[in-house]
Enzyme design. Structure first.
Site, PDB file in Angstrom:
ATOM      1  N   LYS A  24       0.837  -1.214   0.000  1.00  9.80           N
ATOM      2  CA  LYS A  24       0.000   0.000   0.000  1.00  9.80           C
ATOM      3  C   LYS A  24       0.865   1.254   0.000  1.00  9.80           C
ATOM      4  CE  LYS A  24      -1.838   1.635   4.041  1.00  9.80           C
ATOM      5  NZ  LYS A  24      -1.550   3.067   4.227  1.00  9.80           N
ATOM      6  N   ASN A  25       1.853   1.261   0.905  1.00  9.04           N
ATOM      7  CA  ASN A  25       2.643   2.481   1.054  1.00  9.04           C
ATOM      8  C   ASN A  25       3.586   2.720  -0.113  1.00  9.04           C
ATOM      9  OD1 ASN A  25       1.319   3.076   3.359  1.00  9.04           O
ATOM     10  ND2 ASN A  25       2.982   2.554   4.759  1.00  9.04           N
ATOM     11  N   ARG A  94      -3.953  10.431   4.380  1.00  4.37           N
ATOM     12  CA  ARG A  94      -2.735  11.198   4.583  1.00  4.37           C
ATOM     13  C   ARG A  94      -1.920  11.295   3.293  1.00  4.37           C
ATOM     14  NH1 ARG A  94       0.810  14.358   7.785  1.00  4.37           N
ATOM     15  NH2 ARG A  94       2.897  13.756   7.243  1.00  4.37           N
ATOM     16  N   CYS A 118      -4.964   8.297   9.362  1.00  2.00           N
ATOM     17  CA  CYS A 118      -5.148   7.693  10.679  1.00  2.00           C
ATOM     18  C   CYS A 118      -4.741   8.660  11.781  1.00  2.00           C
ATOM     19  CB  CYS A 118      -4.317   6.414  10.777  1.00  2.00           C
ATOM     20  SG  CYS A 118      -5.091   5.006   9.970  1.00  2.00           S
ATOM     21  N   ARG A 123       0.990  14.596  13.047  1.00  2.00           N
ATOM     22  CA  ARG A 123       1.425  14.378  11.665  1.00  2.00           C
ATOM     23  C   ARG A 123       1.543  15.682  10.860  1.00  2.00           C
ATOM     24  NH1 ARG A 123      -0.945   8.837   9.314  1.00  2.00           N
ATOM     25  NH2 ARG A 123       1.150   8.692   8.530  1.00  2.00           N
ATOM     26  N   PRO A 124       2.459  16.558  11.266  1.00  2.00           N
ATOM     27  CA  PRO A 124       2.626  17.815  10.536  1.00  2.00           C
ATOM     28  C   PRO A 124       3.206  17.598   9.138  1.00  2.00           C
ATOM     29  CG  PRO A 124       4.329  17.573  12.213  1.00  2.00           C
ATOM     30  CD  PRO A 124       3.410  16.405  12.364  1.00  2.00           C
ATOM     31  N   ILE A 125       3.180  18.640   8.309  1.00  2.00           N
ATOM     32  CA  ILE A 125       3.784  18.544   6.977  1.00  2.00           C
ATOM     33  C   ILE A 125       4.837  19.639   6.776  1.00  2.00           C
ATOM     34  CG2 ILE A 125       1.904  17.330   5.802  1.00  2.00           C
ATOM     35  CD1 ILE A 125       1.035  20.109   4.753  1.00  2.00           C
ATOM     36  N   ASP A 126       5.320  20.179   7.914  1.00  2.00           N
ATOM     37  CA  ASP A 126       6.293  21.281   7.835  1.00  2.00           C
ATOM     38  C   ASP A 126       7.566  20.902   7.070  1.00  2.00           C
ATOM     39  OD1 ASP A 126       6.526  19.544  10.129  1.00  2.00           O
ATOM     40  OD2 ASP A 126       8.183  20.801  10.802  1.00  2.00           O
ATOM     41  N   ASP A 307       4.643   0.941  12.042  1.00  2.00           N
ATOM     42  CA  ASP A 307       3.414   0.314  11.535  1.00  2.00           C
ATOM     43  C   ASP A 307       3.239  -1.133  12.008  1.00  2.00           C
ATOM     44  OD1 ASP A 307       2.794   2.631  10.288  1.00  2.00           O
ATOM     45  OD2 ASP A 307       3.015   1.909   8.241  1.00  2.00           O
ATOM     46  N   ARG A 399      -8.484  -0.197   5.025  1.00  2.00           N
ATOM     47  CA  ARG A 399      -7.585   0.765   4.364  1.00  2.00           C
ATOM     48  C   ARG A 399      -6.343   0.084   3.812  1.00  2.00           C
ATOM     49  NH1 ARG A 399      -7.824   6.416   7.522  1.00  2.00           N
ATOM     50  NH2 ARG A 399      -6.838   7.060   5.613  1.00  2.00           N
TER      51      ARG A 399
END
Ligand code: UD1
Length: 421
Positions: A24-25, A94, A118, A123-126, A307, A399
């Site tokens: 998946k990833n 995400r 999830c 879970r920042p995106i900085d 995970d 998912r």
């Protein structure tokens, strides 16, 4: 309101074959990066995960043509448009953040809402945004949307302040069509990054270095179409392996990639689990009761993956002795603890540490999955418990696992999906 749940009766030994689906990833960033390609791309082994379905739904909003038949999926981006990606879409997963890198690569402009996914931490995106900015992208964050203008984007050096899988992948996509050489330092080394590199290179990109600390991308004018299959999912493989170590009886896991699960295999060797490896197959048989593994901490690849932490916690819950898990990546990733406690587990959580005192037995209970991997952990717990478990919120499990109940039933588990009011 009606809902689907898993009804599980624990106690069965599992034998027969479980085949690991494609990752998946790896598929999620690869699907997003099709935006960079011209022509038809045919994927041959696409699993039925709802995260993949959601990624396809977002691509369709961008006018990407998608056809799916079982595991075959064809993508055509000839008429792709640069539409604003709304909160309703990004809230679903995400991985929608990958579209930002891909859209900037293709159109030099993008407007996207903050990504969902999830609830395992903030879970920042900085790191993604800082890296884009360092290449000259102008970014304005307003009313929940990120407005990006890459009109003046130039190839160059990007030094990531800390290792991020998603940010590494976003920048690879964004730089694939950027004239000149972009060098990414302090990148993540996850196998899924290698797979993205393999895909983009097969479509004509010039990327090298994935799997090391530095990735070099020489921009090309155009990427083409082609045919592609993605490698097996190491987290599903790890989930099956943990299950096999607890209740396997010659449980045969096929399509298993040993080198991506080395860390877990070494743990299982130390806890005296009985397994045999042959090519891309592994056969696992449970011992009476595993001794506990004293300490494990989640870290980027090649260390122990976050995970697999919830599934591993279930293994330690039933082990002989005490075990400590340190979760370094996501601050809310011990969500399964409360549910395991209802089943009789003895776990103390303090900040990033979980101290697990092994118990001899778990008991069936009414429990709730809080996210995808916590859900997988609770399935394992249910299969090991005495009596019935009702597992709620199984949409999280869908998912990233394909009809898990059918696969497990096929190897002797007593588990079914039922609709309840
Ligand atoms: C990916 C995986 C996810 C896995 C995670 C860690 C996909 C689709 N998802 O997620 O399943 O759990 O890697 O192996 O491949 N961080 C920041 N700022 C950022 C980005 C990340 O602070 O801009 C932090 C995160 O909160 C986390 C750490 O960096 O603590 C690593 O996150 P990252 O590697 O980016 O994870 P994802 O790409 O989101």
């Amino acid at each position: 309101m009606s809902e689907e749940v898993f009804l599980i009766q624990g106690g069965n030994s599992l034998s027969g074959e479980l085949k690991v689906e494609a990752s998946k990833n790896a598929y999620l960033p690869i699907l997003a990066s099709t935006i960079l390609c011209d022509g038809n791309i045919e994927f041959l082994n696409v699993p039925d995960f709802s995260d993949i379905e959601n990624m396809c739904e977002i691509l369709k909003v961008l006018n990407v043509k998608i056809k799916r038949e079982n595991n075959f999926l064809s993508v055509n981006t000839d008429s792709v448009v640069n539409a604003k990606i709304s909160h309703e879409l990004t809230a679903k997963l995400r991985a929608s953040i990958f579209l930002l890198g891909a859209l900037l690569g293709r159109f030099r402009q993008a407007v996207i809402s903050y990504p969902g996914g999830c609830k395992i931490g903030t879970r920042p995106i900085d790191i993604h945004l800082k890296a884009f900015r360092s290449l000259g992208v102008k970014i304005v964050e307003k009313h929940g949307y990120i407005y990006c203008n890459a009109g003046n984007m130039k190839a160059g050096k990007v030094v990531f302040p800390s290792v991020s899988v998603g940010a590494t992948e976003s920048l690879m996509m964004c730089a694939a069509l950027l004239e000149g050489e972009t060098i990414l330092y302090n990148v993540a080394k996850e196998p899924e990054i290698k797979e993205l590199e393999r895909f983009l290179n097969q479509m004509g990109a010039k990327i090298r270095g994935s799997g090391t600390d530095t990735i070099r991308i020489t921009g090309v004018k155009k990427l083409t179409g082609g045919e592609f299959s993605v490698f097996p999912d190491r987290i599903i493989a790890g989930t099956y392996l943990i299950l096999g170590s607890l209740c396997g009886k010659n449980l045969h896991i096929s399509n298993f990639k040993k080198e991506d699960n080395e860390f877990l295999l070494n743990i299982l060797k130390e806890t005296a689990c009985d397994f045999k490896l042959k090519n891309d197959n592994i056969i696992v048989t449970a011992q009476k009761r595993n001794p506990s593994y004293k300490f494990v901490e989640t870290l980027p690849f090649p260390s122990f993956p976050t995970d697999l932490q919830p599934q591993f916690m279930v293994m330690e819950t039933l082990a002989k002795g005490t075990s400590v898990i340190k979760e370094n990546l996501f601050e809310n990733r011990f969500n399964q603890t409360m549910e395991l406690t209802k089943m009789g587990a003895d776990i103390l959580v303090k900040d990033r540490l979980a101290i697990i005192s092994g118990v001899e037995k778990l008991f069936g209970a009414d429990v709730y999955a809080s996210d995808l991997r916590a859900g997988a952990g609770l399935v394992i717990a249910g299969l090991m418990a005495e009596g019935y478990t009702t597992l709620h919120n199984i949409h999280f499990i869908d998912r990233g696992y394909e009809r898990l109940e059918e696969k497990l039933k096929g190897v002797g588990a007593d588990i079914k999906r039922v609709q309840i009011e």
